[in-house]
Every structure is written in C-alpha cells, then in structure tokens.
Motif scaffolding. Structure first.
Motif, PDB file in Angstrom:
ATOM      1  N   GLY A  78      -4.545 -19.915  55.314  1.00  0.00           N
ATOM      2  CA  GLY A  78      -4.242 -20.724  56.098  1.00  0.00           C
ATOM      3  C   GLY A  78      -5.587 -20.614  57.004  1.00  0.00           C
ATOM      4  O   GLY A  78      -6.093 -19.610  57.422  1.00  0.00           O
ATOM      5  N   HIS A  79      -5.961 -22.495  57.205  1.00  0.00           N
ATOM      6  CA  HIS A  79      -7.167 -22.221  58.603  1.00  0.00           C
ATOM      7  C   HIS A  79      -6.445 -21.150  59.929  1.00  0.00           C
ATOM      8  O   HIS A  79      -8.086 -21.026  60.325  1.00  0.00           O
ATOM      9  N   GLN A  80      -6.240 -21.337  60.947  1.00  0.00           N
ATOM     10  CA  GLN A  80      -5.795 -20.465  61.168  1.00  0.00           C
ATOM     11  C   GLN A  80      -5.857 -18.952  61.289  1.00  0.00           C
ATOM     12  O   GLN A  80      -7.082 -18.577  62.426  1.00  0.00           O
ATOM     13  N   ASN A  81      -5.520 -18.707  60.148  1.00  0.00           N
ATOM     14  CA  ASN A  81      -6.147 -16.935  59.968  1.00  0.00           C
ATOM     15  C   ASN A  81      -7.398 -17.029  59.685  1.00  0.00           C
ATOM     16  O   ASN A  81      -7.637 -15.695  60.083  1.00  0.00           O
ATOM     17  N   ALA A  82      -7.986 -17.700  58.908  1.00  0.00           N
ATOM     18  CA  ALA A  82      -8.856 -17.609  58.624  1.00  0.00           C
ATOM     19  C   ALA A  82      -9.856 -17.711  60.375  1.00  0.00           C
ATOM     20  O   ALA A  82     -10.741 -16.948  60.293  1.00  0.00           O
ATOM     21  N   LEU A  83      -9.494 -18.085  60.908  1.00  0.00           N
ATOM     22  CA  LEU A  83     -10.387 -18.800  62.298  1.00  0.00           C
ATOM     23  C   LEU A  83     -10.175 -17.689  62.377  1.00  0.00           C
ATOM     24  O   LEU A  83     -11.034 -17.054  63.044  1.00  0.00           O
ATOM     25  N   LEU A  84      -9.323 -16.683  62.673  1.00  0.00           N
ATOM     26  CA  LEU A  84      -9.109 -15.554  63.356  1.00  0.00           C
ATOM     27  C   LEU A  84      -9.639 -14.563  63.158  1.00  0.00           C
ATOM     28  O   LEU A  84      -9.639 -13.543  63.799  1.00  0.00           O
ATOM     29  N   ALA A  85      -9.535 -14.332  61.528  1.00  0.00           N
ATOM     30  CA  ALA A  85     -10.167 -13.572  60.995  1.00  0.00           C
ATOM     31  C   ALA A  85     -12.009 -13.491  61.313  1.00  0.00           C
ATOM     32  O   ALA A  85     -12.342 -12.071  61.664  1.00  0.00           O
ATOM     33  N   GLY A  86     -12.257 -14.737  61.323  1.00  0.00           N
ATOM     34  CA  GLY A  86     -13.676 -14.440  62.363  1.00  0.00           C
ATOM     35  C   GLY A  86     -14.411 -14.303  63.364  1.00  0.00           C
ATOM     36  O   GLY A  86     -14.759 -13.039  63.407  1.00  0.00           O
ATOM     37  N   LEU A  87     -12.880 -14.854  63.990  1.00  0.00           N
ATOM     38  CA  LEU A  87     -13.413 -14.671  65.873  1.00  0.00           C
ATOM     39  C   LEU A  87     -12.676 -12.663  65.849  1.00  0.00           C
ATOM     40  O   LEU A  87     -13.908 -12.065  66.849  1.00  0.00           O
ATOM     41  N   MET A  88     -12.010 -12.500  64.714  1.00  0.00           N
ATOM     42  CA  MET A  88     -11.869 -10.669  65.439  1.00  0.00           C
ATOM     43  C   MET A  88     -12.871 -10.275  64.460  1.00  0.00           C
ATOM     44  O   MET A  88     -13.028  -8.389  65.296  1.00  0.00           O
ATOM     45  N   THR A  89     -14.300 -10.305  63.933  1.00  0.00           N
ATOM     46  CA  THR A  89     -14.859  -9.856  63.361  1.00  0.00           C
ATOM     47  C   THR A  89     -16.226  -9.729  64.432  1.00  0.00           C
ATOM     48  O   THR A  89     -16.954  -8.669  63.960  1.00  0.00           O
ATOM     49  N   ALA A  90     -15.923 -10.599  64.967  1.00  0.00           N
ATOM     50  CA  ALA A  90     -17.035 -11.169  65.979  1.00  0.00           C
ATOM     51  C   ALA A  90     -17.389 -10.613  66.617  1.00  0.00           C
ATOM     52  O   ALA A  90     -17.889 -10.512  67.559  1.00  0.00           O
ATOM     53  N   LYS A  91     -15.562  -9.810  67.700  1.00  0.00           N
ATOM     54  CA  LYS A  91     -15.096  -9.958  69.453  1.00  0.00           C
ATOM     55  C   LYS A  91     -16.331  -8.483  69.262  1.00  0.00           C
ATOM     56  O   LYS A  91     -16.487  -7.712  70.613  1.00  0.00           O
ATOM     57  N   ASP A  92     -16.451  -7.284  68.482  1.00  0.00           N
ATOM     58  CA  ASP A  92     -17.808  -6.741  69.178  1.00  0.00           C
ATOM     59  C   ASP A  92     -18.911  -6.044  68.583  1.00  0.00           C
ATOM     60  O   ASP A  92     -19.368  -5.848  68.177  1.00  0.00           O
ATOM     61  N   LEU A  93     -19.562  -7.881  67.548  1.00  0.00           N
ATOM     62  CA  LEU A  93     -20.372  -7.565  67.567  1.00  0.00           C
ATOM     63  C   LEU A  93     -21.309  -8.629  68.166  1.00  0.00           C
ATOM     64  O   LEU A  93     -22.804  -8.908  68.801  1.00  0.00           O
ATOM     65  N   CYS A  94     -20.476  -9.661  69.168  1.00  0.00           N
ATOM     66  CA  CYS A  94     -21.191 -10.508  69.823  1.00  0.00           C
ATOM     67  C   CYS A  94     -21.023 -10.785  71.487  1.00  0.00           C
ATOM     68  O   CYS A  94     -20.033  -9.992  71.908  1.00  0.00           O
ATOM     69  N   ASP A  95     -21.108 -11.130  72.180  1.00  0.00           N
ATOM     70  CA  ASP A  95     -21.652 -12.162  73.945  1.00  0.00           C
ATOM     71  C   ASP A  95     -20.809 -13.501  74.194  1.00  0.00           C
ATOM     72  O   ASP A  95     -20.182 -12.934  74.497  1.00  0.00           O
ATOM     73  N   ALA A  96     -20.688 -13.831  72.788  1.00  0.00           N
ATOM     74  CA  ALA A  96     -19.765 -14.954  72.575  1.00  0.00           C
ATOM     75  C   ALA A  96     -19.630 -15.917  71.455  1.00  0.00           C
ATOM     76  O   ALA A  96     -20.726 -15.531  70.520  1.00  0.00           O
ATOM     77  N   ALA A  97     -18.337 -16.433  71.119  1.00  0.00           N
ATOM     78  CA  ALA A  97     -18.505 -16.469  69.628  1.00  0.00           C
ATOM     79  C   ALA A  97     -18.035 -18.290  69.539  1.00  0.00           C
ATOM     80  O   ALA A  97     -17.421 -18.355  71.027  1.00  0.00           O
ATOM     81  N   ILE A  98     -18.975 -19.297  69.089  1.00  0.00           N
ATOM     82  CA  ILE A  98     -18.537 -20.622  69.055  1.00  0.00           C
ATOM     83  C   ILE A  98     -17.691 -20.818  67.470  1.00  0.00           C
ATOM     84  O   ILE A  98     -18.392 -21.225  66.776  1.00  0.00           O
ATOM     85  N   SER A  99     -16.417 -21.520  67.888  1.00  0.00           N
ATOM     86  CA  SER A  99     -16.033 -21.703  66.511  1.00  0.00           C
ATOM     87  C   SER A  99     -15.770 -23.084  66.076  1.00  0.00           C
ATOM     88  O   SER A  99     -15.182 -24.171  67.143  1.00  0.00           O
ATOM     89  N   LEU A 100     -15.875 -23.725  65.080  1.00  0.00           N
ATOM     90  CA  LEU A 100     -16.294 -25.236  64.657  1.00  0.00           C
ATOM     91  C   LEU A 100     -15.811 -25.484  63.174  1.00  0.00           C
ATOM     92  O   LEU A 100     -15.594 -24.282  62.669  1.00  0.00           O
ATOM     93  N   ASP A 101     -15.173 -26.754  62.672  1.00  0.00           N
ATOM     94  CA  ASP A 101     -14.892 -26.306  61.084  1.00  0.00           C
ATOM     95  C   ASP A 101     -16.182 -26.712  60.437  1.00  0.00           C
ATOM     96  O   ASP A 101     -17.985 -27.274  60.856  1.00  0.00           O
ATOM     97  N   ALA A 102     -16.432 -26.856  59.258  1.00  0.00           N
ATOM     98  CA  ALA A 102     -17.784 -26.903  58.128  1.00  0.00           C
ATOM     99  C   ALA A 102     -17.644 -28.509  58.417  1.00  0.00           C
ATOM    100  O   ALA A 102     -18.586 -28.581  57.943  1.00  0.00           O
ATOM    101  N   ASP A 103     -17.001 -29.545  57.895  1.00  0.00           N
ATOM    102  CA  ASP A 103     -17.224 -30.888  57.843  1.00  0.00           C
ATOM    103  C   ASP A 103     -18.053 -31.665  58.903  1.00  0.00           C
ATOM    104  O   ASP A 103     -18.433 -32.480  58.665  1.00  0.00           O
TER     105      ASP A 103
END
Length: 327
Positions: A78-103
């Motif tokens: 599902g979209h929300q879980n996929a988005l969370l997976a990306g954000l939770m992976t990025a949280k220890d790797l970056c200073d800031a993350a921007i989420s957006l759709d692919a379309d």
C-alpha cells in the motif's frame, strides 16, 4: 552541507519512471550547484510490489548513477506503507527527506522553496496545491469534500495537501515513534509538531499511466484516516442515540395523550418508517463500531508495516540501513 533524500513510492510506474528520474536528477544537481544541498544527496525509489518493469528500471537507474537508490518491498503493502518504508530508511542517512509521487503531478520546482524554508528553520514543509485547474469538476469536488470531511470528523490534516512534503531528520525520528499499523501519514505528520511551513504550487496533469486513487480507493482512504485518527464518529453515534431517545420520549407522551383523549388512529405508515429508520441507524452504528474494533484487532497483532526484500544504494548507506532494520 545538508544531505537531502527524495523518497518516491512506486506502483506500476514503468511509463513515467524514466521521465521522473530525469527531472529529479536535474533538480538535485541544480540544488547541489547552488550550494543548497550536499553532493551525496540521493533519490530513493520504493517499489511497492509492482507487476510491471518498475523494479528493473530502478535497478538500471542505480547502475547508471549512484544518485539513484532503490527499495524493493516483499509485496504490495500500500502507498502509505511504501512511503513510510522509504522515509524510515532515509531517516538515518539524511538531514532532510522530501516525499513525492512518481506521476509528476507534484511540481518539483517547489523543492527549491521547500529546501529554502528548511534552511531557515522549518522542520516540516507542506506542499499545498494552490488550485486544481487540471482536475475535472467531479475530481475537484470529491477531493475538496475529502479534506472537509476529514477535518470535520476530527482528523487534523492540512487542506489540499497530499504527501508532498519535506521533513527534517529530527521530524523523521519523531515520526518513527508512531507505531500505528493503520497508517494515515497526512494526519500523523501534523501530530509530530516542530516548526512547520507551507509551499504553494500548481498541480499538473499526470505525465503518463493511470491514477492509483479512483473514487473507491479515495473513499476507503478517507475511512482509514477518520477511524485511525479520530473517535468523533463514535461520539456522533452516541449523540444521535441520545437525540433519538429524547424524540422517542416526546412521541411516547404524544401517543399517551392521543390515547387517553380518544383520538388514537392506526399509524401503520409511521410505524413502518420508524422501524426502517431506526433499523438503518442501528446497522450504520454497528458498522462504524465494527471499523474501530477491526482497527484494534489489527493493532494488537502488531504485524510489520512493510518488509524490505532488497535495498540498492551506496555501500555505507546499505550497511547503516541493514543495521537499523535489525534493531
């Protein structure tokens, strides 16, 4: 220098992915050249169990440039879980993350202003649609009704904001503390707090492919958000029950007065309508309560919100992410 991650959940996006990657690559490079973000900023695609060539395209992009990283989920979560997976992976790797759709409906030029507001102290920057000129009347009406319904029933959301936002590292860390299985990030992110700001942009037409949110899914999404974030519907049922009880007392007194004054008239129609109306309200009430019981059932199971099959990226990033997953 601040390291930025762009997190893009993808489901069957083979038609648009190359164009999305090309435009985001140009945007990241322009921000690096302007000294706004670090050179090792990355674009992270999350493949949400796509049935087309989405994952193979992500892999090809990573092979061509280290700018692109990819997460492959074990199945469609599902979209929300996929988005969370990306954000939770990025949280220890970056200073800031921007989420957006692919379309490509979200204007990527708004990223410049988001980064600027982040550099000026904002931990969360919401991308808000200034108008919906490209939407049909039906789409515009249902979308606006969606936000009004959500806020009216107690889900605190930002009007005309979807999932296009910037979050600082500490905001992402705070988000990771929310353990809900039933995810509605548009309502959860405002609960994180910290300094927030807004960037307005015009929403474009979808570059290619079909919308992943038809009316049926939008209604389901609205129900998910309301029942995940608010108990107001149950309070409304209680209020409705009290109101019906008060009306029934008035009807009882009226009926007794009519009976003792000899004016009793058989009321077949009124009786039938009352039975159907109250029966319908009972069924609706049971349905709403059932939704909440179902949510409690899923939360108590504490199932994983996402399972990552593969992560391709910088060797150091992969090591950090793998360590985080194991914890």
């Amino acid at each position: 220098m601040n390291r930025l991650f762009c997190v893009i959940p993808c489901y069957n996006e083979e038609e648009v992915l190359h164009e999305t990657a090309s435009r985001l690559e140009a945007k990241i490079k322009s921000l690096v050249a302007a000294g706004k973000i670090a050179e090792d900023s990355r674009i992270l695609f999350v493949n949400d169990g796509s049935r087309d060539k989405t994952w193979s395209i992500i892999s090809e992009l990573h092979e061509k440039s280290e700018l692109f990283q990819g997460i492959n989920l074990s199945k469609n979560m599902g979209h929300q879980n996929a988005l969370l997976a990306g954000l939770m992976t990025a949280k220890d790797l970056c200073d800031a993350a921007i989420s957006l759709d692919a379309d490509l409906q979200d204007d990527i030029n708004a990223i410049d202003e988001m980064v600027e507001k982040y550099l000026n102290g904002a931990d969360v920057v919401y991308g808000v649609r200034s108008k919906r000129a490209t939407d049909t009347f039906f789409k515009k009406f249902t979308a606006e009704s969606f936000y009004k319904l959500m806020n009216g029933l107690g889900a605190n959301t930002v009007y005309n904001h979807a999932d296009y936002r910037l979050m600082s590292r500490r905001a992402l860390q705070a988000l990771s503390e929310f353990g809900e299985v039933n995810l509605f990030l548009r309502g959860i992110v405002p609960m994180v707090g910290f300094n927030s700001d807004v960037v307005y942009y015009e929403r474009a037409e979808r570059f290619a492919g079909e919308s992943k949110y038809p009316l049926r899914k939008m209604l389901s999404f609205a129900m998910e958000g309301i029942t995940s974030l608010s108990t107001k519907p149950i309070k409304m049922i209680t209020g409705l029950g009290v109101s019906i009880f008060l009306v029934s007392i008035i009807v009882l007194i009226y009926s007794l007065v009519r009976h003792f004054t000899g004016h009793t008239i058989p009321g077949w129609t009124t009786t039938v309508l009352s039975v159907w109306a109250i029966g319908g309200l009972i069924m609706i009430s049971l349905g709403v309560i059932g939704e909440y019981i179902g949510k409690i059932y899923l939360e108590t199971k504490n199932r994983p919100r996402f399972i990552i099959r593969d992560y391709i990226g910088d060797e150091e990033d992969v090591e950090i992410a793998n360590y985080t997953y194991k914890r």
